[in-house]
Design a protein around this motif. Sequence first.
Motif, PDB file in Angstrom:
ATOM      1  N   ILE A 120       0.820  -1.208   0.000  1.00 48.78           N
ATOM      2  CA  ILE A 120       0.000   0.000   0.000  1.00 48.78           C
ATOM      3  C   ILE A 120       0.854   1.258   0.000  1.00 48.78           C
ATOM      4  O   ILE A 120       0.538   2.239  -0.672  1.00 48.78           O
ATOM      5  CB  ILE A 120      -0.948  -0.007   1.217  1.00 48.78           C
ATOM      6  N   ARG A 121       1.971   1.248   0.715  1.00 47.81           N
ATOM      7  CA  ARG A 121       2.737   2.476   0.923  1.00 47.81           C
ATOM      8  C   ARG A 121       4.056   2.523   0.151  1.00 47.81           C
ATOM      9  O   ARG A 121       4.794   3.477   0.290  1.00 47.81           O
ATOM     10  CB  ARG A 121       3.010   2.652   2.420  1.00 47.81           C
ATOM     11  N   GLN A 122       4.393   1.502  -0.633  1.00 48.15           N
ATOM     12  CA  GLN A 122       5.669   1.508  -1.339  1.00 48.15           C
ATOM     13  C   GLN A 122       5.479   1.250  -2.827  1.00 48.15           C
ATOM     14  O   GLN A 122       4.543   0.548  -3.233  1.00 48.15           O
ATOM     15  CB  GLN A 122       6.612   0.440  -0.776  1.00 48.15           C
ATOM     16  N   CYS A 123       6.388   1.790  -3.615  1.00 46.39           N
ATOM     17  CA  CYS A 123       6.391   1.487  -5.045  1.00 46.39           C
ATOM     18  C   CYS A 123       6.928   0.084  -5.296  1.00 46.39           C
ATOM     19  O   CYS A 123       6.531  -0.587  -6.246  1.00 46.39           O
ATOM     20  CB  CYS A 123       7.250   2.508  -5.795  1.00 46.39           C
ATOM     21  N   HIS A 124       7.864  -0.345  -4.444  1.00 46.11           N
ATOM     22  CA  HIS A 124       8.472  -1.674  -4.560  1.00 46.11           C
ATOM     23  C   HIS A 124       8.188  -2.445  -3.273  1.00 46.11           C
ATOM     24  O   HIS A 124       8.924  -2.329  -2.294  1.00 46.11           O
ATOM     25  CB  HIS A 124       9.977  -1.562  -4.797  1.00 46.11           C
ATOM     26  N   PRO A 125       7.098  -3.214  -3.226  1.00 44.73           N
ATOM     27  CA  PRO A 125       6.735  -3.918  -1.994  1.00 44.73           C
ATOM     28  C   PRO A 125       7.700  -5.049  -1.660  1.00 44.73           C
ATOM     29  O   PRO A 125       8.443  -5.538  -2.521  1.00 44.73           O
ATOM     30  CB  PRO A 125       5.336  -4.467  -2.303  1.00 44.73           C
ATOM     31  N   LEU A 126       7.685  -5.443  -0.402  1.00 46.24           N
ATOM     32  CA  LEU A 126       8.455  -6.605   0.024  1.00 46.24           C
ATOM     33  C   LEU A 126       7.880  -7.854  -0.640  1.00 46.24           C
ATOM     34  O   LEU A 126       6.716  -7.890  -1.030  1.00 46.24           O
ATOM     35  CB  LEU A 126       8.390  -6.752   1.546  1.00 46.24           C
ATOM     36  N   THR A 127       8.699  -8.886  -0.752  1.00 53.94           N
ATOM     37  CA  THR A 127       8.238 -10.139  -1.348  1.00 53.94           C
ATOM     38  C   THR A 127       8.098 -11.207  -0.273  1.00 53.94           C
ATOM     39  O   THR A 127       8.733 -11.127   0.787  1.00 53.94           O
ATOM     40  CB  THR A 127       9.220 -10.634  -2.427  1.00 53.94           C
ATOM     41  N   VAL A 128       7.285 -12.201  -0.550  1.00 52.17           N
ATOM     42  CA  VAL A 128       7.085 -13.284   0.420  1.00 52.17           C
ATOM     43  C   VAL A 128       8.369 -14.074   0.619  1.00 52.17           C
ATOM     44  O   VAL A 128       8.625 -14.603   1.714  1.00 52.17           O
ATOM     45  CB  VAL A 128       5.933 -14.211  -0.014  1.00 52.17           C
ATOM     46  N   ASP A 129       9.197 -14.171  -0.404  1.00 49.59           N
ATOM     47  CA  ASP A 129      10.455 -14.916  -0.270  1.00 49.59           C
ATOM     48  C   ASP A 129      11.421 -14.198   0.668  1.00 49.59           C
ATOM     49  O   ASP A 129      12.093 -14.835   1.489  1.00 49.59           O
ATOM     50  CB  ASP A 129      11.107 -15.103  -1.646  1.00 49.59           C
ATOM     51  N   VAL A 130      11.499 -12.883   0.560  1.00 48.79           N
ATOM     52  CA  VAL A 130      12.368 -12.111   1.449  1.00 48.79           C
ATOM     53  C   VAL A 130      11.875 -12.210   2.892  1.00 48.79           C
ATOM     54  O   VAL A 130      12.668 -12.431   3.827  1.00 48.79           O
ATOM     55  CB  VAL A 130      12.423 -10.632   1.000  1.00 48.79           C
ATOM     56  N   LEU A 131      10.580 -12.077   3.092  1.00 49.18           N
ATOM     57  CA  LEU A 131      10.024 -12.159   4.449  1.00 49.18           C
ATOM     58  C   LEU A 131      10.223 -13.550   5.041  1.00 49.18           C
ATOM     59  O   LEU A 131      10.532 -13.695   6.224  1.00 49.18           O
ATOM     60  CB  LEU A 131       8.534 -11.803   4.417  1.00 49.18           C
ATOM     61  N   SER A 132      10.076 -14.563   4.223  1.00 50.31           N
ATOM     62  CA  SER A 132      10.314 -15.933   4.694  1.00 50.31           C
ATOM     63  C   SER A 132      11.768 -16.113   5.117  1.00 50.31           C
ATOM     64  O   SER A 132      12.056 -16.752   6.136  1.00 50.31           O
ATOM     65  CB  SER A 132       9.945 -16.934   3.601  1.00 50.31           C
ATOM     66  N   ALA A 133      12.682 -15.533   4.352  1.00 53.57           N
ATOM     67  CA  ALA A 133      14.107 -15.640   4.676  1.00 53.57           C
ATOM     68  C   ALA A 133      14.429 -14.977   6.006  1.00 53.57           C
ATOM     69  O   ALA A 133      15.275 -15.458   6.763  1.00 53.57           O
ATOM     70  CB  ALA A 133      14.950 -15.021   3.562  1.00 53.57           C
ATOM     71  N   TYR A 134      13.744 -13.875   6.312  1.00 55.38           N
ATOM     72  CA  TYR A 134      13.988 -13.180   7.576  1.00 55.38           C
ATOM     73  C   TYR A 134      13.510 -13.978   8.785  1.00 55.38           C
ATOM     74  O   TYR A 134      13.889 -13.691   9.915  1.00 55.38           O
ATOM     75  CB  TYR A 134      13.325 -11.809   7.569  1.00 55.38           C
ATOM     76  N   THR A 135      12.669 -14.973   8.556  1.00 60.48           N
ATOM     77  CA  THR A 135      12.253 -15.847   9.656  1.00 60.48           C
ATOM     78  C   THR A 135      13.115 -17.109   9.708  1.00 60.48           C
ATOM     79  O   THR A 135      12.784 -18.042  10.434  1.00 60.48           O
ATOM     80  CB  THR A 135      10.779 -16.266   9.490  1.00 60.48           C
ATOM     81  N   HIS A 137      13.228 -19.109   7.391  1.00 59.20           N
ATOM     82  CA  HIS A 137      12.337 -20.064   6.708  1.00 59.20           C
ATOM     83  C   HIS A 137      11.474 -20.857   7.680  1.00 59.20           C
ATOM     84  O   HIS A 137      10.962 -21.927   7.324  1.00 59.20           O
ATOM     85  CB  HIS A 137      13.147 -21.003   5.816  1.00 59.20           C
ATOM     86  N   ALA A 138      11.296 -20.323   8.898  1.00 62.74           N
ATOM     87  CA  ALA A 138      10.341 -20.938   9.826  1.00 62.74           C
ATOM     88  C   ALA A 138       8.914 -20.689   9.340  1.00 62.74           C
ATOM     89  O   ALA A 138       7.993 -21.446   9.651  1.00 62.74           O
ATOM     90  CB  ALA A 138      10.529 -20.363  11.230  1.00 62.74           C
ATOM     91  N   VAL A 139       8.741 -19.592   8.579  1.00 63.35           N
ATOM     92  CA  VAL A 139       7.461 -19.271   7.956  1.00 63.35           C
ATOM     93  C   VAL A 139       7.633 -19.409   6.451  1.00 63.35           C
ATOM     94  O   VAL A 139       8.567 -18.857   5.868  1.00 63.35           O
ATOM     95  CB  VAL A 139       7.023 -17.837   8.310  1.00 63.35           C
ATOM     96  N   SER A 140       6.751 -20.155   5.812  1.00 65.26           N
ATOM     97  CA  SER A 140       6.879 -20.395   4.374  1.00 65.26           C
ATOM     98  C   SER A 140       6.162 -19.317   3.572  1.00 65.26           C
ATOM     99  O   SER A 140       5.224 -18.680   4.061  1.00 65.26           O
ATOM    100  CB  SER A 140       6.293 -21.765   4.015  1.00 65.26           C
ATOM    101  N   PRO A 141       6.574 -19.094   2.323  1.00 67.78           N
ATOM    102  CA  PRO A 141       5.858 -18.146   1.455  1.00 67.78           C
ATOM    103  C   PRO A 141       4.383 -18.486   1.302  1.00 67.78           C
ATOM    104  O   PRO A 141       3.539 -17.591   1.221  1.00 67.78           O
ATOM    105  CB  PRO A 141       6.610 -18.265   0.124  1.00 67.78           C
ATOM    106  N   GLU A 142       4.071 -19.782   1.250  1.00 68.65           N
ATOM    107  CA  GLU A 142       2.673 -20.204   1.106  1.00 68.65           C
ATOM    108  C   GLU A 142       1.849 -19.780   2.323  1.00 68.65           C
ATOM    109  O   GLU A 142       0.695 -19.348   2.190  1.00 68.65           O
ATOM    110  CB  GLU A 142       2.593 -21.724   0.919  1.00 68.65           C
ATOM    111  N   GLN A 143       2.437 -19.900   3.513  1.00 66.27           N
ATOM    112  CA  GLN A 143       1.732 -19.471   4.723  1.00 66.27           C
ATOM    113  C   GLN A 143       1.474 -17.969   4.706  1.00 66.27           C
ATOM    114  O   GLN A 143       0.405 -17.498   5.087  1.00 66.27           O
ATOM    115  CB  GLN A 143       2.552 -19.837   5.963  1.00 66.27           C
ATOM    116  N   ILE A 144       2.465 -17.209   4.261  1.00 71.77           N
ATOM    117  CA  ILE A 144       2.316 -15.755   4.218  1.00 71.77           C
ATOM    118  C   ILE A 144       1.194 -15.366   3.257  1.00 71.77           C
ATOM    119  O   ILE A 144       0.357 -14.516   3.571  1.00 71.77           O
ATOM    120  CB  ILE A 144       3.647 -15.080   3.811  1.00 71.77           C
ATOM    121  N   ARG A 145       1.161 -16.005   2.091  1.00 71.38           N
ATOM    122  CA  ARG A 145       0.107 -15.696   1.112  1.00 71.38           C
ATOM    123  C   ARG A 145      -1.275 -16.041   1.673  1.00 71.38           C
ATOM    124  O   ARG A 145      -2.242 -15.296   1.495  1.00 71.38           O
ATOM    125  CB  ARG A 145       0.356 -16.473  -0.182  1.00 71.38           C
TER     126      ARG A 145
END
Length: 314
Positions: A120-135, A137-145
Amino acid sequence: MAHNMDLVCKEIIYDEVDSRYAEPDPTMVADIRVIHNLLSLERLTIPACNYFGSIQQDIKPNMRKIVATWMLEVCDEQKCEEQTFPLAINFFDRFLCVCPIDRYHLQLLGCCALLLASKIRQCHPLTVDVLSAYTDHAVSPEQIRSWELLMISKLEWNITAVTAFDFVDQILERVKWGSDDSRLREHSHTLIHVCSTETIFMQLEPSLLAAGCIASASRGLNVSSKLAVGYDLCRFTLHDLTKIDFVVKVVEEIVAKEISEKQIQQQQQQMCAATNGSCKDQYQQAPQKVSSSGATNPKEQQPETPTDVQFIYF
């Protein structure tokens, strides 16, 4: 005669992300209705309750603090725009007001809030793969989606919210002392980010939090007089000076505590390094900092406050 046409829309990949910010819109700054609209709308998206012990039986305030600090660290390392984190925290708290979860899903919820806010607030949003990596990989991209859809539904598709960030430029661009020190805007945003991780400010009006953070930053930087700053903040936010001064007091206590804890942590790490790591066991329970590649850095066991509070002056 038919012609073959290539209608494929190819995504442009930029080598470097343009992180330059747009200049304030003079038309919006000159129109007082903008602030009036922000004030009238801010209460609609304030978290409805203090959910600890009522809606959330398995989540404690210290758990929120840990996850919120982690979210702030991710935003800092990914160079997210400044308005992304306050909006993500708003989504995070509003979701917890209406949907009970267990503690093991709290970081997953933080990922979803960051993903949605960045869209909503960025031109280049974060990706599910990057967010998963920051955990790690305790949280999967599929779970985030999957949880992103759950979050949107629980928020009833009301995914715009007024945050303390929205008031900073609107106030600083309208007052004479707003440009006296170039650091004032940055320090105000830093204080807002730090305060957003604290449970005590969870249900505070964004305008009051913004006023308190601006007042605290202006005092630390010796911008104008305390009386002039207080008058302007009361005039634009419609809050009493007593309320603003109380918020300033709490903000300064929190930041002083953050600075003290960080200094103690650095001293302990220096002592540990001087003794060739003999105190390693002392830090085993500290959360590890995860890089964007998913690897942990053993030298950075405890995440630091990304927007460095040590540069805030009182």
